[in-house]
Design a protein around this motif. Structure first.
Motif, PDB file in Angstrom:
ATOM      1  N   GLN A  17       0.826  -1.215   0.000  1.00  0.00           N
ATOM      2  CA  GLN A  17       0.000   0.000   0.000  1.00  0.00           C
ATOM      3  C   GLN A  17       0.857   1.262   0.000  1.00  0.00           C
ATOM      4  O   GLN A  17       0.502   2.248  -0.643  1.00  0.00           O
ATOM      5  CB  GLN A  17      -0.952  -0.008   1.195  1.00  0.00           C
ATOM      6  CG  GLN A  17      -2.012   1.061   1.077  1.00  0.00           C
ATOM      7  CD  GLN A  17      -3.248   0.739   1.885  1.00  0.00           C
ATOM      8  OE1 GLN A  17      -3.517  -0.407   2.205  1.00  0.00           O
ATOM      9  NE2 GLN A  17      -4.004   1.758   2.211  1.00  0.00           N
ATOM     10  N   ASN A  18       1.994   1.255   0.686  1.00  0.00           N
ATOM     11  CA  ASN A  18       2.880   2.426   0.690  1.00  0.00           C
ATOM     12  C   ASN A  18       3.453   2.709  -0.690  1.00  0.00           C
ATOM     13  O   ASN A  18       3.669   3.867  -1.055  1.00  0.00           O
ATOM     14  CB  ASN A  18       4.025   2.228   1.679  1.00  0.00           C
ATOM     15  CG  ASN A  18       3.561   2.209   3.107  1.00  0.00           C
ATOM     16  OD1 ASN A  18       2.480   2.693   3.417  1.00  0.00           O
ATOM     17  ND2 ASN A  18       4.357   1.633   3.975  1.00  0.00           N
ATOM     18  N   PHE A  21       2.290   1.247  -3.880  1.00  0.00           N
ATOM     19  CA  PHE A  21       1.344   1.249  -5.000  1.00  0.00           C
ATOM     20  C   PHE A  21       0.010   1.914  -4.706  1.00  0.00           C
ATOM     21  O   PHE A  21      -0.758   2.205  -5.606  1.00  0.00           O
ATOM     22  CB  PHE A  21       1.074  -0.182  -5.466  1.00  0.00           C
ATOM     23  CG  PHE A  21       2.290  -0.900  -5.942  1.00  0.00           C
ATOM     24  CD1 PHE A  21       2.880  -0.578  -7.156  1.00  0.00           C
ATOM     25  CD2 PHE A  21       2.871  -1.894  -5.177  1.00  0.00           C
ATOM     26  CE1 PHE A  21       4.009  -1.239  -7.599  1.00  0.00           C
ATOM     27  CE2 PHE A  21       4.004  -2.561  -5.611  1.00  0.00           C
ATOM     28  CZ  PHE A  21       4.575  -2.230  -6.820  1.00  0.00           C
ATOM     29  N   GLY A  22      -0.324   2.111  -3.452  1.00  0.00           N
ATOM     30  CA  GLY A  22      -1.631   2.633  -3.094  1.00  0.00           C
ATOM     31  C   GLY A  22      -2.556   1.510  -2.657  1.00  0.00           C
ATOM     32  O   GLY A  22      -2.154   0.360  -2.522  1.00  0.00           O
ATOM     33  N   ALA A  23      -3.794   1.858  -2.442  1.00  0.00           N
ATOM     34  CA  ALA A  23      -4.787   0.886  -1.982  1.00  0.00           C
ATOM     35  C   ALA A  23      -4.936  -0.233  -3.014  1.00  0.00           C
ATOM     36  O   ALA A  23      -5.087   0.040  -4.209  1.00  0.00           O
ATOM     37  CB  ALA A  23      -6.126   1.578  -1.758  1.00  0.00           C
ATOM     38  N   PRO A  24      -4.894  -1.492  -2.577  1.00  0.00           N
ATOM     39  CA  PRO A  24      -4.996  -2.609  -3.524  1.00  0.00           C
ATOM     40  C   PRO A  24      -6.233  -2.555  -4.411  1.00  0.00           C
ATOM     41  O   PRO A  24      -6.174  -2.893  -5.586  1.00  0.00           O
ATOM     42  CB  PRO A  24      -5.033  -3.847  -2.611  1.00  0.00           C
ATOM     43  CG  PRO A  24      -4.345  -3.415  -1.369  1.00  0.00           C
ATOM     44  CD  PRO A  24      -4.685  -1.961  -1.206  1.00  0.00           C
ATOM     45  N   GLN A  25      -7.352  -2.077  -3.864  1.00  0.00           N
ATOM     46  CA  GLN A  25      -8.579  -2.027  -4.663  1.00  0.00           C
ATOM     47  C   GLN A  25      -8.546  -0.923  -5.712  1.00  0.00           C
ATOM     48  O   GLN A  25      -9.338  -0.923  -6.646  1.00  0.00           O
ATOM     49  CB  GLN A  25      -9.822  -1.904  -3.770  1.00  0.00           C
ATOM     50  CG  GLN A  25      -9.878  -0.673  -2.913  1.00  0.00           C
ATOM     51  CD  GLN A  25      -9.157  -0.831  -1.582  1.00  0.00           C
ATOM     52  OE1 GLN A  25      -8.351  -1.730  -1.375  1.00  0.00           O
ATOM     53  NE2 GLN A  25      -9.445   0.081  -0.663  1.00  0.00           N
ATOM     54  N   ALA A  26      -7.595   0.012  -5.581  1.00  0.00           N
ATOM     55  CA  ALA A  26      -7.544   1.140  -6.515  1.00  0.00           C
ATOM     56  C   ALA A  26      -6.411   1.029  -7.532  1.00  0.00           C
ATOM     57  O   ALA A  26      -6.423   1.740  -8.541  1.00  0.00           O
ATOM     58  CB  ALA A  26      -7.397   2.445  -5.737  1.00  0.00           C
ATOM     59  N   VAL A  27      -5.434   0.167  -7.313  1.00  0.00           N
ATOM     60  CA  VAL A  27      -4.287   0.076  -8.216  1.00  0.00           C
ATOM     61  C   VAL A  27      -4.689  -0.669  -9.495  1.00  0.00           C
ATOM     62  O   VAL A  27      -5.451  -1.627  -9.453  1.00  0.00           O
ATOM     63  CB  VAL A  27      -3.074  -0.597  -7.518  1.00  0.00           C
ATOM     64  CG1 VAL A  27      -3.341  -2.053  -7.221  1.00  0.00           C
ATOM     65  CG2 VAL A  27      -1.816  -0.439  -8.324  1.00  0.00           C
ATOM     66  N   SER A  28      -4.183  -0.198 -10.624  1.00  0.00           N
ATOM     67  CA  SER A  28      -4.540  -0.826 -11.895  1.00  0.00           C
ATOM     68  C   SER A  28      -3.521  -1.895 -12.288  1.00  0.00           C
ATOM     69  O   SER A  28      -2.341  -1.820 -11.923  1.00  0.00           O
ATOM     70  CB  SER A  28      -4.613   0.223 -13.005  1.00  0.00           C
ATOM     71  OG  SER A  28      -3.306   0.670 -13.342  1.00  0.00           O
TER      72      SER A  28
END
Length: 108
Positions: free
Chosen positions: A8-9, A11-18
């Motif tokens: 998450q640090n 790439f960002g939130a797993p549900q939001a990463v493409s």
């Protein structure tokens, strides 16, 4: 494979990463580390949440303390398996082989 506690640090939130951004990051890592500059002819990006166990901070010191207690008290007990020395199949096999070698002594 990319991920773990730092996913998450980075790439960002797993549900939001493409999938495209993960593929771009992996392709760049291959280029940087291996000098391979050709785009992949095929790729498959899959995000698996909570699939690779990770030990808590201080885990290995705790295991060392338990093993020292077992040894110091001459207990007939071995700590083996993925809960102690590594989560992969190879780690578990090595853990078992090491325990057997310690039980049998140098003649194993």
């Amino acid at each position: 494979m990319m991920g773990g506690a730092w996913f998450q640090n980075v790439f960002g939130a797993p549900q939001a990463v493409s999938a495209d951004s993960l593929l771009a990051r992996a392709t760049e890592a291959v280029r940087r580390h291996l000098g391979h500059c050709v785009a992949p002819s095929w790729s498959n990006v899959a995000l698996h949440r909570d699939c690779i166990p990770q030990y808590h901070l201080g885990h290995f010191q705790r295991v060392d303390t338990m093993r020292a207690f077992i040894k110091n008290n001459n207990l007939l007990l071995s700590l083996i398996g993925s809960a102690y020395d590594g989560v992969s199949v190879n780690d578990v096999i090595f853990s078992g082989r090491t325990a057997v070698a310690e039980l049998l002594g140098d003649g194993a």
